[in-house]
Design an enzyme around this catalytic site. Structure first.
Site, PDB file in Angstrom:
ATOM      1  N   ASP A  51       0.731   1.258   5.413  1.00 27.58           N
ATOM      2  CA  ASP A  51       0.433   2.691   5.428  1.00 27.58           C
ATOM      3  C   ASP A  51       1.753   3.429   5.485  1.00 27.58           C
ATOM      4  OD1 ASP A  51      -2.341   2.365   5.397  1.00 27.58           O
ATOM      5  OD2 ASP A  51      -2.482   2.316   7.582  1.00 27.58           O
ATOM      6  N   ASP A  77      -6.303   4.398   0.518  1.00 29.39           N
ATOM      7  CA  ASP A  77      -7.121   5.229   1.407  1.00 29.39           C
ATOM      8  C   ASP A  77      -7.468   6.564   0.748  1.00 29.39           C
ATOM      9  OD1 ASP A  77      -6.872   3.243   3.360  1.00 29.39           O
ATOM     10  OD2 ASP A  77      -5.116   4.208   4.269  1.00 29.39           O
TER      11      ASP A  77
END
Length: 165
Positions: A118, A136
């Site tokens: 991330d 995402d």
């Protein structure tokens, strides 16, 4: 169907490419401000799901991601670009996002990666939103588009088809 496959491939490789770039060019605990007090890049590894829930349940999450990808692939075979452009696009986004994070989880399970990479951080009204990635984004936008399609467009299509018949 070719359009959908191209969308999925481009988004998947875009997700993986950004993750590789982040892994190679952003050091641990480094923050790169893109828009001060709003948008930044940093490198983190998430071993769980959204907001780091279910941390270290990676095999379970990898299996769940794989099953979701198979489930979405079934819906992909039913997409109708002519009559359901928004829904079709949404399914492609969801497949790309689901598969992108699945690969990260699989690599983590095989000890080839430290978790799901991330790197996108956002401050919203001084709140540091959980860090996320391109996969995402694909999943979130895909789910929003599916909801919009179901809520606002499905009845219109049914009414249009009823009038034709």
């Amino acid at each position: 169907m070719l359009i959908g496959i191209i969308i999925i491939i481009l988004l998947y490789f875009g997700d993986q490419a950004t993750k590789l770039l982040v892994e190679h060019f952003i050091g641990e605990n480094k923050i790169i401000d893109l828009i001060p007090n709003f948008l930044y890049f940093t490198k983190t590894y998430n071993t769980g799901a959204a907001w780091s829930s279910l941390s270290d349940a990676t095999w379970f999450l990898a299996t769940l991601s794989f099953i979701a990808t198979i489930f979405l692939a079934y819906f992909f075979t039913k997409i109708d670009w002519k009559n359901k452009k928004l829904y079709s696009t949404a399914i492609c986004l969801c497949i790309a996002g689901c598969y992108g994070n699945f690969i990260d989880r699989l690599l983590y399970c095989l000890n080839l990666r430290d978790g799901v990479v991330d790197f996108i951080g956002v401050y919203i009204f001084n709140y540091s939103f959980p860090i996320f990635n391109v996969a995402d984004i694909c999943l979130t936008i895909g789910m929003i588009l599916i909801a919009i399609d179901i809520i606002f467009l499905e009845d219109k299509r049914k009414n249009k088809n009823a009038i034709k018949n």
